[in-house]
Design a protein around this motif. Sequence first.
Motif, PDB file in Angstrom:
ATOM      1  N   MET A   1       0.850  -1.189   0.000  1.00 54.21           N
ATOM      2  CA  MET A   1       0.000   0.000   0.000  1.00 54.21           C
ATOM      3  C   MET A   1       0.887   1.240   0.000  1.00 54.21           C
ATOM      4  SD  MET A   1      -3.336   0.635   2.409  1.00 54.21           S
ATOM      5  CE  MET A   1      -2.407   0.465   3.910  1.00 54.21           C
ATOM      6  N   ASN A   2       0.845   2.010  -1.072  1.00 57.32           N
ATOM      7  CA  ASN A   2       1.703   3.180  -1.223  1.00 57.32           C
ATOM      8  C   ASN A   2       1.054   4.404  -0.586  1.00 57.32           C
ATOM      9  OD1 ASN A   2       2.825   5.646  -2.626  1.00 57.32           O
ATOM     10  ND2 ASN A   2       4.156   4.062  -3.473  1.00 57.32           N
ATOM     11  N   PHE A   3       1.847   5.137   0.201  1.00 57.92           N
ATOM     12  CA  PHE A   3       1.330   6.315   0.893  1.00 57.92           C
ATOM     13  C   PHE A   3       0.753   7.335  -0.076  1.00 57.92           C
ATOM     14  CE2 PHE A   3       1.845  10.581   2.638  1.00 57.92           C
ATOM     15  CZ  PHE A   3       1.226  10.467   3.866  1.00 57.92           C
ATOM     16  N   PHE A   4       1.389   7.480  -1.235  1.00 54.43           N
ATOM     17  CA  PHE A   4       0.996   8.521  -2.178  1.00 54.43           C
ATOM     18  C   PHE A   4      -0.034   8.051  -3.202  1.00 54.43           C
ATOM     19  CE2 PHE A   4       5.270   9.592  -0.676  1.00 54.43           C
ATOM     20  CZ  PHE A   4       5.042  10.878  -0.201  1.00 54.43           C
ATOM     21  N   ASP A   5      -0.541   6.833  -3.051  1.00 51.83           N
ATOM     22  CA  ASP A   5      -1.598   6.341  -3.932  1.00 51.83           C
ATOM     23  C   ASP A   5      -2.827   7.230  -3.788  1.00 51.83           C
ATOM     24  OD1 ASP A   5      -3.731   4.844  -5.109  1.00 51.83           O
ATOM     25  OD2 ASP A   5      -2.535   3.023  -4.875  1.00 51.83           O
ATOM     26  N   LEU A   6      -3.438   7.597  -4.905  1.00 47.50           N
ATOM     27  CA  LEU A   6      -4.592   8.495  -4.870  1.00 47.50           C
ATOM     28  C   LEU A   6      -5.777   7.900  -4.120  1.00 47.50           C
ATOM     29  CD1 LEU A   6      -4.559  10.022  -8.479  1.00 47.50           C
ATOM     30  CD2 LEU A   6      -3.759  11.057  -6.346  1.00 47.50           C
ATOM     31  N   ASP A   7      -5.834   6.576  -4.020  1.00 51.72           N
ATOM     32  CA  ASP A   7      -6.912   5.946  -3.253  1.00 51.72           C
ATOM     33  C   ASP A   7      -6.814   6.284  -1.766  1.00 51.72           C
ATOM     34  OD1 ASP A   7      -8.011   4.798  -5.488  1.00 51.72           O
ATOM     35  OD2 ASP A   7      -6.971   2.880  -5.235  1.00 51.72           O
ATOM     36  N   ASN A   8      -5.653   6.734  -1.342  1.00 54.51           N
ATOM     37  CA  ASN A   8      -5.443   7.093   0.058  1.00 54.51           C
ATOM     38  C   ASN A   8      -5.676   8.587   0.303  1.00 54.51           C
ATOM     39  OD1 ASN A   8      -4.685   4.428   0.664  1.00 54.51           O
ATOM     40  ND2 ASN A   8      -2.549   4.831   0.134  1.00 54.51           N
ATOM     41  N   TRP A   9      -6.507   9.213  -0.501  1.00 53.25           N
ATOM     42  CA  TRP A   9      -6.709  10.656  -0.379  1.00 53.25           C
ATOM     43  C   TRP A   9      -7.190  11.095   1.002  1.00 53.25           C
ATOM     44  CZ3 TRP A   9     -11.445  12.552   0.936  1.00 53.25           C
ATOM     45  CH2 TRP A   9     -12.566  11.758   0.686  1.00 53.25           C
ATOM     46  N   PRO A  10      -7.972  10.293   1.762  1.00 50.83           N
ATOM     47  CA  PRO A  10      -8.316  10.745   3.116  1.00 50.83           C
ATOM     48  C   PRO A  10      -7.086  10.911   4.006  1.00 50.83           C
ATOM     49  CG  PRO A  10      -9.846   9.041   2.404  1.00 50.83           C
ATOM     50  CD  PRO A  10      -8.730   9.053   1.416  1.00 50.83           C
ATOM     51  N   ILE A  11      -6.097  10.045   3.812  1.00 47.81           N
ATOM     52  CA  ILE A  11      -4.854  10.174   4.581  1.00 47.81           C
ATOM     53  C   ILE A  11      -4.134  11.459   4.185  1.00 47.81           C
ATOM     54  CG2 ILE A  11      -2.589   9.147   5.001  1.00 47.81           C
ATOM     55  CD1 ILE A  11      -4.886   7.698   6.372  1.00 47.81           C
ATOM     56  N   HIS A  12      -4.135  11.786   2.902  1.00 49.69           N
ATOM     57  CA  HIS A  12      -3.489  13.021   2.437  1.00 49.69           C
ATOM     58  C   HIS A  12      -4.177  14.242   3.036  1.00 49.69           C
ATOM     59  CE1 HIS A  12      -2.549  10.432  -1.371  1.00 49.69           C
ATOM     60  NE2 HIS A  12      -1.799  10.087  -0.330  1.00 49.69           N
ATOM     61  N   VAL A  13      -5.503  14.195   3.094  1.00 50.80           N
ATOM     62  CA  VAL A  13      -6.257  15.334   3.632  1.00 50.80           C
ATOM     63  C   VAL A  13      -5.917  15.550   5.100  1.00 50.80           C
ATOM     64  CG1 VAL A  13      -8.562  16.190   4.223  1.00 50.80           C
ATOM     65  CG2 VAL A  13      -8.159  15.145   1.985  1.00 50.80           C
ATOM     66  N   VAL A  14      -5.925  14.484   5.904  1.00 51.86           N
ATOM     67  CA  VAL A  14      -5.662  14.656   7.328  1.00 51.86           C
ATOM     68  C   VAL A  14      -4.208  15.059   7.569  1.00 51.86           C
ATOM     69  CG1 VAL A  14      -5.007  12.262   7.907  1.00 51.86           C
ATOM     70  CG2 VAL A  14      -6.176  13.686   9.595  1.00 51.86           C
ATOM     71  N   CYS A  15      -3.301  14.614   6.702  1.00 57.49           N
ATOM     72  CA  CYS A  15      -1.905  15.036   6.837  1.00 57.49           C
ATOM     73  C   CYS A  15      -1.759  16.532   6.570  1.00 57.49           C
ATOM     74  CB  CYS A  15      -1.016  14.243   5.874  1.00 57.49           C
ATOM     75  SG  CYS A  15      -0.705  12.540   6.393  1.00 57.49           S
ATOM     76  N   VAL A  16      -2.450  17.034   5.562  1.00 62.81           N
ATOM     77  CA  VAL A  16      -2.428  18.475   5.288  1.00 62.81           C
ATOM     78  C   VAL A  16      -2.994  19.240   6.483  1.00 62.81           C
ATOM     79  CG1 VAL A  16      -3.411  20.309   3.855  1.00 62.81           C
ATOM     80  CG2 VAL A  16      -2.511  18.234   2.780  1.00 62.81           C
ATOM     81  N   GLY A  17      -4.072  18.710   7.068  1.00 61.79           N
ATOM     82  CA  GLY A  17      -4.649  19.345   8.246  1.00 61.79           C
ATOM     83  C   GLY A  17      -3.692  19.370   9.414  1.00 61.79           C
ATOM     84  N   THR A 201      -5.076  -3.016   5.771  1.00 63.19           N
ATOM     85  CA  THR A 201      -5.501  -2.551   4.454  1.00 63.19           C
ATOM     86  C   THR A 201      -7.008  -2.344   4.431  1.00 63.19           C
ATOM     87  OG1 THR A 201      -3.724  -3.805   3.415  1.00 63.19           O
ATOM     88  CG2 THR A 201      -5.503  -3.051   1.986  1.00 63.19           C
ATOM     89  N   PRO A 202      -7.456  -1.089   4.289  1.00 65.54           N
ATOM     90  CA  PRO A 202      -8.901  -0.848   4.224  1.00 65.54           C
ATOM     91  C   PRO A 202      -9.517  -1.572   3.041  1.00 65.54           C
ATOM     92  CG  PRO A 202      -7.704   1.196   4.570  1.00 65.54           C
ATOM     93  CD  PRO A 202      -6.690   0.156   4.214  1.00 65.54           C
TER      94      PRO A 202
END
Length: 215
Positions: A1-17, A201-202
């Motif tokens: 599971m790649n951190f930067f995979d677009l399917d993980n966009w909720p993780i990207h959002v919370v990281c930006v927050g 893995t969700p």
Amino acid sequence: MNFFDLDNWPIHVVCVGMIAAAVIDWWKFKVPNKLTFPLIFAGWALGLANDFGLSAGAGGIGSALAGTFLGMGLLLPVYAIGGMGAGDVKMTMGFGAWIGAFFGYPDCLGIIFWAFCAGTIVGGVIALGMILIRGQYGQNILHIREIVNDLFHSKGIGDMHEKANRRRPRWHRLPYGVPLCIGFLGYLLWIFEIAPATAPTPEPSDLPVQASNHR
């Protein structure tokens, strides 16, 4: 599971927050409600949307709420003794809401707990560095004695926090949103990139009965 995979966009959002909260805390020694409350509510909205078929993670509103209250529970004791502000608590609640909605129950609980531990360790290292640089060992020992005394002689969390606020002007302040952010993001990078075999893995499902087992 790649951190930067677009399917993980909720993780990207919370990281930006988290990064935004850390920057503001560093700048103003405060994490504003205008950031933390929308982060919390958006995490709940994501969980609710997953319940209705969004499939942006394995969790629903139940796991988002569980993550939120775990985040609050972990930081309340530190908040009570004046170790951080209410904004840091709400920042962690927002992190918990999104992690709960994405990873689902019970996987989210372990991730939130260990991310909190990582943030605490980073905060301890930074605080120790500040003590060594400033060299005011006697004053720091006095603060620790006062905190320990408050733990045993306060009438409750409110009384303990009030005493901590009276001591606050004498403390060298640490914007705790910064180590929390480093710990949270560092742990997510760890489970995605460094030790992916340990990462849950969700697996959202379109079948309501199966989906409820992850929530």
